[in-house]
Design a protein around this motif. Structure first.
Motif, PDB file in Angstrom:
ATOM      1  N   SER A  48       0.828  -1.205   0.000  1.00 38.38           N
ATOM      2  CA  SER A  48       0.000   0.000   0.000  1.00 38.38           C
ATOM      3  C   SER A  48       0.868   1.263   0.000  1.00 38.38           C
ATOM      4  O   SER A  48       0.534   2.246  -0.669  1.00 38.38           O
ATOM      5  CB  SER A  48      -0.962   0.004   1.191  1.00 38.38           C
ATOM      6  OG  SER A  48      -0.247   0.064   2.404  1.00 38.38           O
ATOM      7  N   ARG A  49       1.988   1.238   0.708  1.00 33.56           N
ATOM      8  CA  ARG A  49       2.892   2.394   0.677  1.00 33.56           C
ATOM      9  C   ARG A  49       3.500   2.576  -0.700  1.00 33.56           C
ATOM     10  O   ARG A  49       3.628   3.703  -1.189  1.00 33.56           O
ATOM     11  CB  ARG A  49       4.013   2.225   1.707  1.00 33.56           C
ATOM     12  CG  ARG A  49       3.564   2.436   3.125  1.00 33.56           C
ATOM     13  CD  ARG A  49       4.726   2.493   4.059  1.00 33.56           C
ATOM     14  NE  ARG A  49       5.537   1.289   3.899  1.00 33.56           N
ATOM     15  CZ  ARG A  49       6.443   0.876   4.760  1.00 33.56           C
ATOM     16  NH1 ARG A  49       6.675   1.571   5.840  1.00 33.56           N
ATOM     17  NH2 ARG A  49       7.127  -0.226   4.544  1.00 33.56           N
ATOM     18  N   MET A  50       3.858   1.467  -1.366  1.00 40.75           N
ATOM     19  CA  MET A  50       4.427   1.550  -2.701  1.00 40.75           C
ATOM     20  C   MET A  50       3.408   2.118  -3.688  1.00 40.75           C
ATOM     21  O   MET A  50       3.725   2.995  -4.493  1.00 40.75           O
ATOM     22  CB  MET A  50       4.870   0.175  -3.175  1.00 40.75           C
ATOM     23  CG  MET A  50       5.449   0.178  -4.580  1.00 40.75           C
ATOM     24  SD  MET A  50       5.745  -1.453  -5.259  1.00 40.75           S
ATOM     25  CE  MET A  50       4.097  -2.085  -5.391  1.00 40.75           C
ATOM     26  N   LEU A  51       2.176   1.648  -3.602  1.00 41.63           N
ATOM     27  CA  LEU A  51       1.145   2.150  -4.516  1.00 41.63           C
ATOM     28  C   LEU A  51       0.806   3.614  -4.234  1.00 41.63           C
ATOM     29  O   LEU A  51       0.539   4.385  -5.157  1.00 41.63           O
ATOM     30  CB  LEU A  51      -0.100   1.274  -4.432  1.00 41.63           C
ATOM     31  CG  LEU A  51       0.071  -0.129  -5.008  1.00 41.63           C
ATOM     32  CD1 LEU A  51      -1.183  -0.964  -4.770  1.00 41.63           C
ATOM     33  CD2 LEU A  51       0.398  -0.064  -6.476  1.00 41.63           C
ATOM     34  N   ALA A  52       0.822   4.010  -2.964  1.00 43.27           N
ATOM     35  CA  ALA A  52       0.571   5.416  -2.629  1.00 43.27           C
ATOM     36  C   ALA A  52       1.686   6.306  -3.177  1.00 43.27           C
ATOM     37  O   ALA A  52       1.424   7.386  -3.725  1.00 43.27           O
ATOM     38  CB  ALA A  52       0.449   5.584  -1.118  1.00 43.27           C
ATOM     39  N   ALA A  53       2.930   5.847  -3.060  1.00 39.97           N
ATOM     40  CA  ALA A  53       4.044   6.620  -3.600  1.00 39.97           C
ATOM     41  C   ALA A  53       3.978   6.692  -5.121  1.00 39.97           C
ATOM     42  O   ALA A  53       4.245   7.740  -5.714  1.00 39.97           O
ATOM     43  CB  ALA A  53       5.371   6.007  -3.155  1.00 39.97           C
ATOM     44  N   LEU A  54       3.594   5.595  -5.747  1.00 36.83           N
ATOM     45  CA  LEU A  54       3.448   5.577  -7.194  1.00 36.83           C
ATOM     46  C   LEU A  54       2.360   6.543  -7.644  1.00 36.83           C
ATOM     47  O   LEU A  54       2.558   7.333  -8.568  1.00 36.83           O
ATOM     48  CB  LEU A  54       3.130   4.166  -7.682  1.00 36.83           C
ATOM     49  CG  LEU A  54       2.795   4.036  -9.166  1.00 36.83           C
ATOM     50  CD1 LEU A  54       4.040   4.296 -10.002  1.00 36.83           C
ATOM     51  CD2 LEU A  54       2.215   2.686  -9.453  1.00 36.83           C
ATOM     52  N   ALA A  55       1.219   6.489  -6.978  1.00 33.05           N
ATOM     53  CA  ALA A  55       0.106   7.373  -7.344  1.00 33.05           C
ATOM     54  C   ALA A  55       0.487   8.838  -7.135  1.00 33.05           C
ATOM     55  O   ALA A  55       0.188   9.693  -7.983  1.00 33.05           O
ATOM     56  CB  ALA A  55      -1.129   7.017  -6.527  1.00 33.05           C
ATOM     57  N   ALA A  56       1.149   9.133  -6.025  1.00 28.95           N
ATOM     58  CA  ALA A  56       1.560  10.515  -5.768  1.00 28.95           C
ATOM     59  C   ALA A  56       2.569  10.986  -6.808  1.00 28.95           C
ATOM     60  O   ALA A  56       2.480  12.114  -7.304  1.00 28.95           O
ATOM     61  CB  ALA A  56       2.153  10.626  -4.363  1.00 28.95           C
ATOM     62  N   GLY A  57       3.521  10.133  -7.162  1.00 29.35           N
ATOM     63  CA  GLY A  57       4.520  10.508  -8.163  1.00 29.35           C
ATOM     64  C   GLY A  57       3.909  10.736  -9.526  1.00 29.35           C
ATOM     65  O   GLY A  57       4.242  11.709 -10.217  1.00 29.35           O
ATOM     66  N   VAL A  58       2.998   9.846  -9.931  1.00 28.08           N
ATOM     67  CA  VAL A  58       2.344  10.006 -11.227  1.00 28.08           C
ATOM     68  C   VAL A  58       1.478  11.267 -11.236  1.00 28.08           C
ATOM     69  O   VAL A  58       1.494  12.043 -12.201  1.00 28.08           O
ATOM     70  CB  VAL A  58       1.510   8.754 -11.576  1.00 28.08           C
ATOM     71  CG1 VAL A  58       0.607   9.002 -12.764  1.00 28.08           C
ATOM     72  CG2 VAL A  58       2.426   7.579 -11.858  1.00 28.08           C
ATOM     73  N   ALA A  59       0.730  11.484 -10.161  1.00 30.48           N
ATOM     74  CA  ALA A  59      -0.143  12.655 -10.105  1.00 30.48           C
ATOM     75  C   ALA A  59       0.666  13.959 -10.106  1.00 30.48           C
ATOM     76  O   ALA A  59       0.377  14.880 -10.888  1.00 30.48           O
ATOM     77  CB  ALA A  59      -1.026  12.588  -8.859  1.00 30.48           C
ATOM     78  N   LEU A  60       1.677  14.039  -9.261  1.00 28.80           N
ATOM     79  CA  LEU A  60       2.485  15.258  -9.211  1.00 28.80           C
ATOM     80  C   LEU A  60       3.261  15.479 -10.501  1.00 28.80           C
ATOM     81  O   LEU A  60       3.365  16.612 -10.990  1.00 28.80           O
ATOM     82  CB  LEU A  60       3.432  15.215  -8.020  1.00 28.80           C
ATOM     83  CG  LEU A  60       2.771  15.360  -6.652  1.00 28.80           C
ATOM     84  CD1 LEU A  60       3.807  15.185  -5.549  1.00 28.80           C
ATOM     85  CD2 LEU A  60       2.086  16.697  -6.525  1.00 28.80           C
ATOM     86  N   GLY A  61       3.802  14.407 -11.065  1.00 32.15           N
ATOM     87  CA  GLY A  61       4.513  14.532 -12.336  1.00 32.15           C
ATOM     88  C   GLY A  61       3.592  14.995 -13.451  1.00 32.15           C
ATOM     89  O   GLY A  61       3.960  15.837 -14.276  1.00 32.15           O
ATOM     90  N   GLY A  62       2.388  14.446 -13.485  1.00 37.01           N
ATOM     91  CA  GLY A  62       1.418  14.866 -14.498  1.00 37.01           C
ATOM     92  C   GLY A  62       0.995  16.308 -14.334  1.00 37.01           C
ATOM     93  O   GLY A  62       0.887  17.057 -15.316  1.00 37.01           O
ATOM     94  N   ILE A  63       0.758  16.728 -13.092  1.00 35.01           N
ATOM     95  CA  ILE A  63       0.349  18.114 -12.838  1.00 35.01           C
ATOM     96  C   ILE A  63       1.459  19.089 -13.232  1.00 35.01           C
ATOM     97  O   ILE A  63       1.215  20.091 -13.913  1.00 35.01           O
ATOM     98  CB  ILE A  63      -0.047  18.286 -11.357  1.00 35.01           C
ATOM     99  CG1 ILE A  63      -1.361  17.553 -11.083  1.00 35.01           C
ATOM    100  CG2 ILE A  63      -0.164  19.753 -10.983  1.00 35.01           C
ATOM    101  CD1 ILE A  63      -1.711  17.473  -9.617  1.00 35.01           C
ATOM    102  N   ILE A  64       2.665  18.792 -12.826  1.00 36.74           N
ATOM    103  CA  ILE A  64       3.784  19.692 -13.141  1.00 36.74           C
ATOM    104  C   ILE A  64       4.036  19.728 -14.646  1.00 36.74           C
ATOM    105  O   ILE A  64       4.265  20.797 -15.223  1.00 36.74           O
ATOM    106  CB  ILE A  64       5.044  19.278 -12.358  1.00 36.74           C
ATOM    107  CG1 ILE A  64       4.833  19.581 -10.881  1.00 36.74           C
ATOM    108  CG2 ILE A  64       6.283  19.977 -12.886  1.00 36.74           C
ATOM    109  CD1 ILE A  64       5.914  19.084  -9.977  1.00 36.74           C
ATOM    110  N   THR A  65       3.969  18.567 -15.284  1.00 33.50           N
ATOM    111  CA  THR A  65       4.160  18.527 -16.733  1.00 33.50           C
ATOM    112  C   THR A  65       3.073  19.323 -17.442  1.00 33.50           C
ATOM    113  O   THR A  65       3.352  20.085 -18.377  1.00 33.50           O
ATOM    114  CB  THR A  65       4.162  17.078 -17.235  1.00 33.50           C
ATOM    115  OG1 THR A  65       5.195  16.367 -16.551  1.00 33.50           O
ATOM    116  CG2 THR A  65       4.395  17.005 -18.725  1.00 33.50           C
ATOM    117  N   ALA A  66       1.835  19.145 -16.991  1.00 31.39           N
ATOM    118  CA  ALA A  66       0.734  19.885 -17.603  1.00 31.39           C
ATOM    119  C   ALA A  66       0.909  21.388 -17.405  1.00 31.39           C
ATOM    120  O   ALA A  66       0.671  22.179 -18.333  1.00 31.39           O
ATOM    121  CB  ALA A  66      -0.595  19.422 -17.018  1.00 31.39           C
TER     122      ALA A  66
END
Length: 119
Positions: A48-66
């Motif tokens: 669950s910690r790995m998936l939370a970190a993955l989701a946070a990284g994808v979300a933040l990376g997508g927001i910053i890229t956008a």
């Protein structure tokens, strides 16, 4: 072959009293079950910690890229022409980059859920 048999005979464990054998076996089985439960809980927690970190990284990376791709700003500092050219180049490819990020995130999440569990 005889050496192994001799070693096993010499190192024979002491047999417990008749009444204590089942008590000791049950105590050891209970201890093993507790260890198995603790390991399973730790695996669930780590996953669950790995998936939370993955989701946070994808979300933040997508927001910053956008934000970078959808709101390019002309750099005001001298010597930043490369950043301006890169920003303008990426702005034309924004739709493809965002789709690539979404597809990569979907593939990563799918692999995380489908991957076999280690035992």
């Amino acid at each position: 072959m005889n050496d192994i048999e001799q070693i096993l005979r010499d190192n024979k464990p002491m047999e417990p009293a008749e009444g204590n054998f089942m008590i000791e076996v049950n105590a050891r089985l209970t201890a093993v079950e507790e260890i198995k439960r603790a390991v399973a809980a730790e695996r669930r927690h780590s996953r669950s910690r790995m998936l939370a970190a993955l989701a946070a990284g994808v979300a933040l990376g997508g927001i910053i890229t956008a934000l970078v791709l959808l709101h390019p700003a002309a750099p005001a500092l001298p010597g930043t022409e490369f950043i301006a050219k890169l920003s303008l180049f990426l702005h034309g490819w924004a739709r493809y980059i965002i789709m690539l990020l979404i597809a990569g995130g979907a593939i990563t999440l799918g692999l995380a859920f489908v991957s076999p569990r280690r035992r």
